[in-house]
Design a protein around this motif. Structure first.
Motif, PDB file in Angstrom:
ATOM      1  N   GLY A 125      32.469   0.997  15.406  1.00 13.08           N
ATOM      2  CA  GLY A 125      32.166   1.014  16.830  1.00 13.08           C
ATOM      3  C   GLY A 125      30.734   1.420  17.113  1.00 13.08           C
ATOM      4  O   GLY A 125      30.051   0.807  17.940  1.00 13.08           O
ATOM      5  N   THR A 126      30.255   2.449  16.417  1.00 10.88           N
ATOM      6  CA  THR A 126      28.877   2.907  16.603  1.00 10.88           C
ATOM      7  C   THR A 126      27.886   1.857  16.113  1.00 10.88           C
ATOM      8  O   THR A 126      26.838   1.645  16.728  1.00 10.88           O
ATOM      9  N   ALA A 127      28.228   1.192  15.005  1.00 11.04           N
ATOM     10  CA  ALA A 127      27.358   0.133  14.480  1.00 11.04           C
ATOM     11  C   ALA A 127      27.171  -0.969  15.512  1.00 11.04           C
ATOM     12  O   ALA A 127      26.056  -1.474  15.721  1.00 11.04           O
ATOM     13  N   GLU A 128      28.253  -1.353  16.167  1.00 16.24           N
ATOM     14  CA  GLU A 128      28.165  -2.423  17.161  1.00 16.24           C
ATOM     15  C   GLU A 128      27.362  -1.981  18.381  1.00 16.24           C
ATOM     16  O   GLU A 128      26.722  -2.800  19.037  1.00 16.24           O
ATOM     17  N   GLU A 129      27.373  -0.682  18.689  1.00 21.98           N
ATOM     18  CA  GLU A 129      26.579  -0.170  19.806  1.00 21.98           C
ATOM     19  C   GLU A 129      25.087  -0.395  19.581  1.00 21.98           C
ATOM     20  O   GLU A 129      24.326  -0.582  20.537  1.00 21.98           O
ATOM     21  N   VAL A 130      24.653  -0.346  18.320  1.00 21.80           N
ATOM     22  CA  VAL A 130      23.232  -0.538  18.013  1.00 21.80           C
ATOM     23  C   VAL A 130      22.989  -1.928  17.428  1.00 21.80           C
ATOM     24  O   VAL A 130      22.053  -2.161  16.679  1.00 21.80           O
ATOM     25  N   PHE A 131      23.896  -2.851  17.782  1.00 17.74           N
ATOM     26  CA  PHE A 131      23.722  -4.273  17.507  1.00 17.74           C
ATOM     27  C   PHE A 131      23.739  -4.632  16.021  1.00 17.74           C
ATOM     28  O   PHE A 131      23.074  -5.572  15.596  1.00 17.74           O
ATOM     29  N   LEU A 132      24.502  -3.884  15.234  1.00 21.48           N
ATOM     30  CA  LEU A 132      24.702  -4.245  13.835  1.00 21.48           C
ATOM     31  C   LEU A 132      25.921  -5.153  13.737  1.00 21.48           C
ATOM     32  O   LEU A 132      26.941  -4.926  14.385  1.00 21.48           O
ATOM     33  N   ARG A 133      25.814  -6.147  12.910  1.00 24.36           N
ATOM     34  CA  ARG A 133      26.923  -7.089  12.723  1.00 24.36           C
ATOM     35  C   ARG A 133      27.867  -6.554  11.652  1.00 24.36           C
ATOM     36  O   ARG A 133      27.461  -6.270  10.522  1.00 24.36           O
ATOM     37  N   VAL A 134      29.141  -6.446  12.005  1.00 25.61           N
ATOM     38  CA  VAL A 134      30.158  -5.986  11.072  1.00 25.61           C
ATOM     39  C   VAL A 134      31.377  -6.886  11.228  1.00 25.61           C
ATOM     40  O   VAL A 134      32.075  -6.836  12.239  1.00 25.61           O
ATOM     41  N   ASP A 135      31.606  -7.748  10.238  1.00 22.65           N
ATOM     42  CA  ASP A 135      32.775  -8.629  10.265  1.00 22.65           C
ATOM     43  C   ASP A 135      33.145  -8.969   8.832  1.00 22.65           C
ATOM     44  O   ASP A 135      32.667  -8.336   7.884  1.00 22.65           O
ATOM     45  N   ASN A 136      33.985  -9.980   8.654  1.00 24.74           N
ATOM     46  CA  ASN A 136      34.444 -10.314   7.303  1.00 24.74           C
ATOM     47  C   ASN A 136      33.416 -11.093   6.499  1.00 24.74           C
ATOM     48  O   ASN A 136      33.638 -11.403   5.335  1.00 24.74           O
ATOM     49  N   GLN A 137      32.276 -11.411   7.101  1.00 23.54           N
ATOM     50  CA  GLN A 137      31.205 -12.108   6.377  1.00 23.54           C
ATOM     51  C   GLN A 137      30.007 -11.210   6.109  1.00 23.54           C
ATOM     52  O   GLN A 137      29.434 -11.234   5.027  1.00 23.54           O
ATOM     53  N   ILE A 138      29.635 -10.431   7.113  1.00 22.48           N
ATOM     54  CA  ILE A 138      28.409  -9.627   7.050  1.00 22.48           C
ATOM     55  C   ILE A 138      28.715  -8.199   7.480  1.00 22.48           C
ATOM     56  O   ILE A 138      29.436  -7.972   8.451  1.00 22.48           O
ATOM     57  N   ASP A 139      28.160  -7.235   6.756  1.00 21.70           N
ATOM     58  CA  ASP A 139      28.232  -5.836   7.159  1.00 21.70           C
ATOM     59  C   ASP A 139      26.823  -5.249   7.079  1.00 21.70           C
ATOM     60  O   ASP A 139      26.359  -4.827   6.012  1.00 21.70           O
ATOM     61  N   GLU A 140      26.140  -5.258   8.219  1.00 24.93           N
ATOM     62  CA  GLU A 140      24.738  -4.843   8.227  1.00 24.93           C
ATOM     63  C   GLU A 140      24.559  -3.340   8.054  1.00 24.93           C
ATOM     64  O   GLU A 140      23.426  -2.865   7.922  1.00 24.93           O
ATOM     65  N   ARG A 141      25.636  -2.587   8.017  1.00 29.71           N
ATOM     66  CA  ARG A 141      25.538  -1.161   7.689  1.00 29.71           C
ATOM     67  C   ARG A 141      25.053  -0.984   6.251  1.00 29.71           C
ATOM     68  O   ARG A 141      24.522   0.060   5.882  1.00 29.71           O
ATOM     69  N   LYS A 142      25.252  -2.023   5.414  1.00 26.55           N
ATOM     70  CA  LYS A 142      24.861  -1.979   4.009  1.00 26.55           C
ATOM     71  C   LYS A 142      23.509  -2.645   3.767  1.00 26.55           C
ATOM     72  O   LYS A 142      23.122  -2.864   2.615  1.00 26.55           O
TER      73      LYS A 142
END
Length: 530
Positions: A125-142
């Protein structure tokens, strides 16, 4: 054997054991000592003796295992140039870079017990607040670049509430609400802070990491390697890119854990790999790379115009927009409908389940797919990339949510509006922040001139611009005094608005600042102070 000889052997063994333990430490730099006073961000931190002893224990613990410290230091030297670049780009003091070491030890796929993930330990949820993409293809937290940018935005947003980087840093662990409850406003704007045994443990732990690593960067490394960033255009895969950059596919998988299955969807992404450098290599300052020019064979274009007409932002292989995995809509995967059809048939064409397609696009069971419209194949975000939208005649809540890639439920909740019949042309809807309870939705007068001005801002002239009605709050009164403000490093529109007691929208209106809220250091802003 005499007792004296036995005792002597024991002493020799004990001394030998001690040397075996101490010698590796001596090969490293001496463990740094916690000072009584140090600089942090734009502040002076004074540490009393009891807190110094507490922090020193953490510093000593970081140095206790030389091999482990060296491995961690190698990772720090590998990734830190990109962390520094992204924090600097969003106006966050570079001292806060040590927080990423504290959070994950710079391990890309680190996962906490609370399911926080990646370099900066974001929950989804916090990642999406700062416009990071998190789904089954891409996880920009990494991804070290996107996650560092997100962390910078998050910290900066919190600092806007405190004007104190210590409080902002602690709020990274507690959340903004928790930090406000913990600190109140007693430290707001302070430039000197005293740290004692009652100070928050998270900041003391941070100081230990800062002290342990700040004098070790670029030294004590066990290899001569550097991390290379290249911009790649999807759709593609790591196997193809491994051949292009002459590295192994396994190496790319290890260095790019942000792509979970080795496939990169449509869009622009930062790819990383390690290369060996010569012994005389001197690291250079890493600068943001320009976006790559699209390849002619892919006919990549961006369909964008002015502030409102820039959305939806369509990027990728637009000539094949009706095929899956070719375009992004507002940085989310999507596809254009080639013809009017049923949701079931369209879902089959794009290769996802009908129920999922309806959920991703907030479609009711009786709705159909319309030719020429864009539909998402990836979950929409809780916030849009811009702050507000002025409702135009004929628009619906659904069409606005699709326009900006914001969840329909989020759009309704932010504006406390539920039905299309409650929409009125000229309403200024929030796309990022929730409207306060009881707050009326402002309405501005719109006309054809305004639409033309938005679509072609570079061609607008002073005459039509005057025909556009603006909220009364954006117009300076006769009693207002005109000031000039020069933008300083790290300043935001929000901070400037608070300084002069005006709103962000007023500053944007007076200085013709677009919806992206972009200002630059040294820029002169006109302020009408009430």
């Amino acid at each position: 054997m005499s007792p004296r000889i036995t005792m002597r052997k024991k002493k020799i063994l004990k001394l030998t054991f001690s040397l075996l333990f101490i010698l590796p430490l001596l090969t490293q730099a001496q463990t740094p000592q916690v000072p009584a006073e140090l600089e942090f961000a734009d502040m002076i931190i004074r540490i009393n003796p009891q807190a110094r002893r507490e922090i020193q224990l953490d510093v000593d613990a970081l140095y206790r295992n030389p091999s482990y410290f060296k491995v961690k230091l190698d990772r720090v030297n590998l990734f830190m140039p990109y962390v520094e670049r992204e924090l600097k780009a969003v106006g966050v003091p570079l001292d806060l870079k040590y927080l990423v070491i504290q959070e994950s030890g710079l391990i890309a796929d680190a996962v906490s017990t609370s399911n926080a993930v990646g370099f900066w330990q974001f929950k989804q949820g916090t990642a999406e607040e700062v416009f990071l993409r998190v789904d089954n293809q891409i996880d920009e937290r990494k991804n070290i670049v996107t996650s560092s940018r997100g962390a910078g935005l998050y910290l900066k947003k919190h600092n806007n509430s405190f004007d104190n980087w210590v409080c902002a840093l602690v709020s990274y662990q507690m959340g903004l609400g928790g930090a406000k409850s913990y600190f109140g406003n007693r430290y707001n704007g302070q430039k000197v802070m005293d740290i004692d045994r009652n100070s928050h443990w998270y900041f003391k732990k941070f100081l230990a990491h800062k002290i342990a690593f700040e004098n070790q960067l670029a030294i004590l490394t066990s290899s001569r390697q550097r991390l290379v960033e290249v911009k790649v255009q999807g759709p593609t895969n790591l196997s193809t890119l491994a051949k292009r950059y002459q590295v192994s596919e396994d190496h790319l998988k290890e260095m790019n854990k942000w792509t979970s299955n080795g496939r990169i969807p449509a869009g622009n992404f930062s790819l990383f790999y390690i290369e060996e450098v010569s012994p005389d290599y001197q690291p250079a300052v890493i600068k943001s790379q320009p976006e790559p020019k699209p390849s002619p064979e892919k006919a990549t274009t961006t369909l964008a115009a002015g502030p409102m007409d820039a959305f939806p932002k369509i990027e990728g292989n637009t000539q094949r927009a009706t095929q899956p995995n070719q375009i992004t809509i507002n940085n989310l995967d999507g596809v254009q409908a080639a013809k009017t059809t049923s949701v079931e048939q369209f879902a089959d064409q794009v290769g996802i389940k009908e129920r999922k397609l309806r959920r991703l696009n907030d479609l009711d069971s009786d709705e159909s797919i319309e030719a020429g419209k864009y539909y998402y194949t990836q979950k929409k975000k809780p916030k849009a990339a811009v702050e507000t939208h002025v409702v135009q005649a004929g628009e619906t809540l659904w069409s606005i949510s699709q326009k900006y890639g914001i969840k329909l439920s989020s759009l309704k909740a932010k504006n406390r509006i539920r039905k299309d019949r409650d929409l009125k042309a000229g309403m200024v809807l929030n796309l990022q922040d929730h409207r306060k309870r009881g707050e009326d939705i402002p309405i501005v007068k719109i006309n054809q001139t305004q639409r033309v001005a938005q679509a072609k801002p570079e061609a607008s002239s002073p005459t039509p611009a005057k025909e556009v009605s603006t909220p009364k709050s954006a117009t300076p009164s006769a009693q207002s005094s005109q000031l000039s403000h020069t933008v300083s490093p790290g300043e935001t529109l929000y901070a400037i608005s608070k300084k002069y007691g005006v709103t962000v929208d007023q500053i944007k209106n007076w200085n013709q600042i677009g919806s992206q809220n972009i200002i630059s250091v040294g820029q002169k802003l006109t302020i009408f102070k009430p």
